[in-house]
Design a protein around this motif. Structure first.
Motif, short mmCIF file in Angstrom:
data_model
loop_
_atom_site.label_atom_id
_atom_site.label_comp_id
_atom_site.label_asym_id
_atom_site.label_seq_id
_atom_site.Cartn_x
_atom_site.Cartn_y
_atom_site.Cartn_z
N LYS A 143 -9.35 -14.33 -32.66
CA LYS A 143 -8.36 -13.40 -33.20
C LYS A 143 -8.37 -12.09 -32.41
CE LYS A 143 -8.30 -13.29 -37.65
NZ LYS A 143 -8.62 -12.93 -39.06
N ALA A 144 -9.54 -11.70 -31.94
CA ALA A 144 -9.67 -10.45 -31.18
C ALA A 144 -8.96 -10.52 -29.84
CB ALA A 144 -11.15 -10.13 -30.97
N LYS A 145 -8.63 -11.72 -29.38
CA LYS A 145 -7.93 -11.89 -28.10
C LYS A 145 -6.42 -11.69 -28.23
CE LYS A 145 -11.24 -15.20 -26.06
NZ LYS A 145 -11.45 -14.57 -24.76
N LEU A 187 -7.93 -18.21 -37.53
CA LEU A 187 -8.61 -18.22 -36.25
C LEU A 187 -10.00 -17.62 -36.37
CD1 LEU A 187 -5.68 -16.95 -33.99
CD2 LEU A 187 -6.57 -19.28 -34.09
N PRO A 188 -10.97 -18.11 -35.59
CA PRO A 188 -12.28 -17.46 -35.53
C PRO A 188 -12.12 -16.00 -35.12
CG PRO A 188 -12.32 -19.58 -34.39
CD PRO A 188 -10.88 -19.29 -34.70
N THR A 194 -5.68 -23.18 -31.48
CA THR A 194 -6.79 -22.25 -31.25
C THR A 194 -7.16 -22.20 -29.78
OG1 THR A 194 -7.64 -22.66 -33.48
CG2 THR A 194 -9.19 -21.73 -31.89
N ASN A 195 -7.09 -23.34 -29.09
CA ASN A 195 -7.34 -23.35 -27.65
C ASN A 195 -6.39 -22.41 -26.93
OD1 ASN A 195 -9.51 -25.08 -27.34
ND2 ASN A 195 -8.26 -26.91 -27.12
N LEU A 196 -5.10 -22.45 -27.29
CA LEU A 196 -4.11 -21.58 -26.66
C LEU A 196 -4.46 -20.11 -26.93
CD1 LEU A 196 -0.88 -23.58 -27.56
CD2 LEU A 196 -1.88 -23.32 -25.29
N ALA A 197 -4.86 -19.82 -28.15
CA ALA A 197 -5.22 -18.45 -28.51
C ALA A 197 -6.42 -17.95 -27.69
CB ALA A 197 -5.53 -18.35 -30.01
N ARG A 198 -7.33 -18.87 -27.36
CA ARG A 198 -8.46 -18.47 -26.52
C ARG A 198 -8.00 -18.04 -25.14
NH1 ARG A 198 -13.23 -19.57 -28.94
NH2 ARG A 198 -13.25 -21.19 -30.56
#
Length: 354
Positions: free
Chosen positions: A313-315, A308-309, A291-295
Motif C-alpha cells: 500500500k505504501a508503494k 493490500l499489505p 497485488t503483484n502489479l501494486a508491488r
C-alpha cells in the motif's frame, strides 16, 4: 470471438475449444493451461509493473514457462496480425486506446476473469476482449530541491505562477505527454474534443520561459533536469523509488482534476497457448495478481476491492487523491484530437518558447 481453437490434448483424450470459456470452470482451464505448458508474451517485461512477480507465480503454481519480447502497443497488434499462421505470442499488454483497435482488427479473443464484475464498466470491453488490469493517472513528480523558492504545486493552476520549469515530454510520440495535455484540459473545463484550455496553460508557461523540452525519465531526473514533471502516477512513483535521495521528490495527483487511463491485456486470436493466456489473465485479475502489479507501483483496477499489505500500500498514492480523476469518455473524439495535437502544440505552445 470469430474463430474456435483446439487446445492441446490432455493426455490424448480431452480437447477444449476456447470460445469465451465459462470463467467458473477454472479447474478445466488450469488443466488445459498446464498441458500447454507455456505462455509467451509481448510488451510485458519483468521490470514493468512487476510482471516478473506474475510470471514467477504462474511458473510455480502451474508450471508455465514464459518468454517476453518487449515492444510498443502498435507493434504488438501488428505482430498478432502478421503471424496468424504461426503465432509466437499468446498475450500482450497495450495502452487503453489500443484495446478497441485490436478488436477492430480482429486479432483478439475474449476471456472474462471471475472477478469481472469488480472491473469498472469504463475499463472493460463488454464482450471480454480487453479489460484494464491497472490504471495510470496523470500526476506531478516534483523535485523539492529545485523549486527556486516556489511552493510545491498541487494543482494545474499552480503551474502558472511557479518559478520552476515544467517538463511534459514529447506530445507527438509519448502517450504519457498527450494524456498530460488532456488531463490539464479536463481540469480546466475542456474535454476530449476541446484541449484549448490546456494549450493556453502551457503557452503561458512557455511565454515565461519555463516550459522544458526534457522528457521526464530516470536519466533526466538523475541529471537534475526535471523540476516539475508531468507523468503517469506509476512512473512517478517508480522513478522516485529509484532516486539516490527519494525524499527529495513528491508524487501527487493534481487536485483540480486529471485523467485516468491504463493498460489492458489482449489475448492473441491465433495463440498457440490460448488456455495459458486465459489463465494468465485470470491470475492477473485475482487478488494475488493485482497485488503483484501494486508491488510494481501500478494501481490495480480492483484497488477498492483489495486489502493490500501495508508495505505494498505504501508503494501507491492514497485513494483520496483520485477523487477528481476522469476516464476518457469519448475515445473516438480523443483519437482524432490526439492526432491533431502535435501540430496544435507547435503552433500554439512551442511558438511561445523563449
Amino acid at each position: 470471438m470469430k474463430q474456435l481453437f483446439l487446445a492441446t490434448l490432455l493426455g490424448s483424450t480431452i480437447a477444449m475449444c476456447t470460445a469465451a470459456m465459462a470463467a467458473d470452470d477454472l479447474k478445466t482451464l488450469e488443466a488445459a493451461a498446464k498441458a500447454e505448458g507455456a505462455v509467451n508474451s509481448v510488451g510485458m517485461p519483468d521490470d514493468w509493473a512487476n510482471w516478473k512477480g506474475t510470471w514467477e507465480d504462474l511458473a510455480k503454481n502451474y508450471g508455465l514457462k514464459h518468454i517476453d519480447t518487449d515492444m510498443s502497443s502498435a507493434q504488438e497488434i501488428a505482430k498478432f496480425a502478421a503471424e496468424k499462421d504461426n503465432a509466437t505470442a499468446d498475450i500482450g499488454d497495450v495502452g487503453a486506446a489500443f484495446g478497441p483497435i485490436a478488436v477492430k482488427q480482429g486479432v483478439v479473443q475474449p476471456y472474462k476473469p471471475t472477478t469481472w464484475d469488480q472491473v469498472p464498466a469504463w475499463a472493460k470491453d463488454k464482450d471480454g476482449n480487453w479489460a484494464l488490469a491497472y490504471t495510470g493517472t496523470i500526476a506531478f513528480i516534483v523535485n523539492k530541491k529545485l523549486l527556486h523558492g516556489s511552493e510545491i504545486p498541487t494543482k494545474w493552476a499552480d503551474l502558472k505562477g511557479g518559478k520552476y520549469k515544467v517538463s511534459i515530454g514529447d506530445v507527438s510520440t509519448a502517450a504519457q505527454a498527450a494524456n498530460g495535455v488532456l488531463a490539464a484540459a479536463l481540469a480546466n473545463g475542456g474535454d476530449e474534443k476541446n484541449i484549448q484550455p490546456a494549450l493556453l496553460l502551457f503557452a503561458d508557461i512557455a511565454k515565461q520561459g519555463r516550459l522544458s523540452m526534457a522528457n521526464p525519465t530516470i536519466a533526466t531526473m538523475e541529471k537534475g533536469e526535471i523540476e516539475v514533471g508531468v507523468v503517469w502516477d506509476f512512473n512517478g512513483l517508480s522513478y522516485k523509488a529509484k532516486m539516490a535521495n527519494p525524499d527529495d521528490y513528491v508524487v501527487l495527483i493534481p487536485s483540480d482534476g486529471s485523467v485516468i487511463s491504463g493498460y489492458t491485456t489482449i489475448i492473441n486470436k491465433y495463440a498457440k497457448n490460448p488456455n495459458a493466456a486465459k489463465l494468465t489473465r485470470e491470475y492477473i485479475f485475482s487478488d494475488a495478481g493485482q497485488t503483484n502489479l501494486a508491488r510494481g507501483n501500478a494501481r490495480p483496477i480492483r484497488a477498492e476491492h483489495l486489502t493490500l499489505p501495508e508495505d505494498v500500500k505504501a508503494k501507491l498514492l492514497p485513494n483520496e487523491q483520485y477523487k477528481k480523476v476522469t476516464p476518457i469518455k469519448d475515445a473516438d473524439a480523443w483519437e482524432k484530437t490526439s492526432k491533431a495535437l502535435p501540430q496544435k502544440w507547435n503552433e500554439e505552445v512551442i511558438v511561445e518558447m523563449k
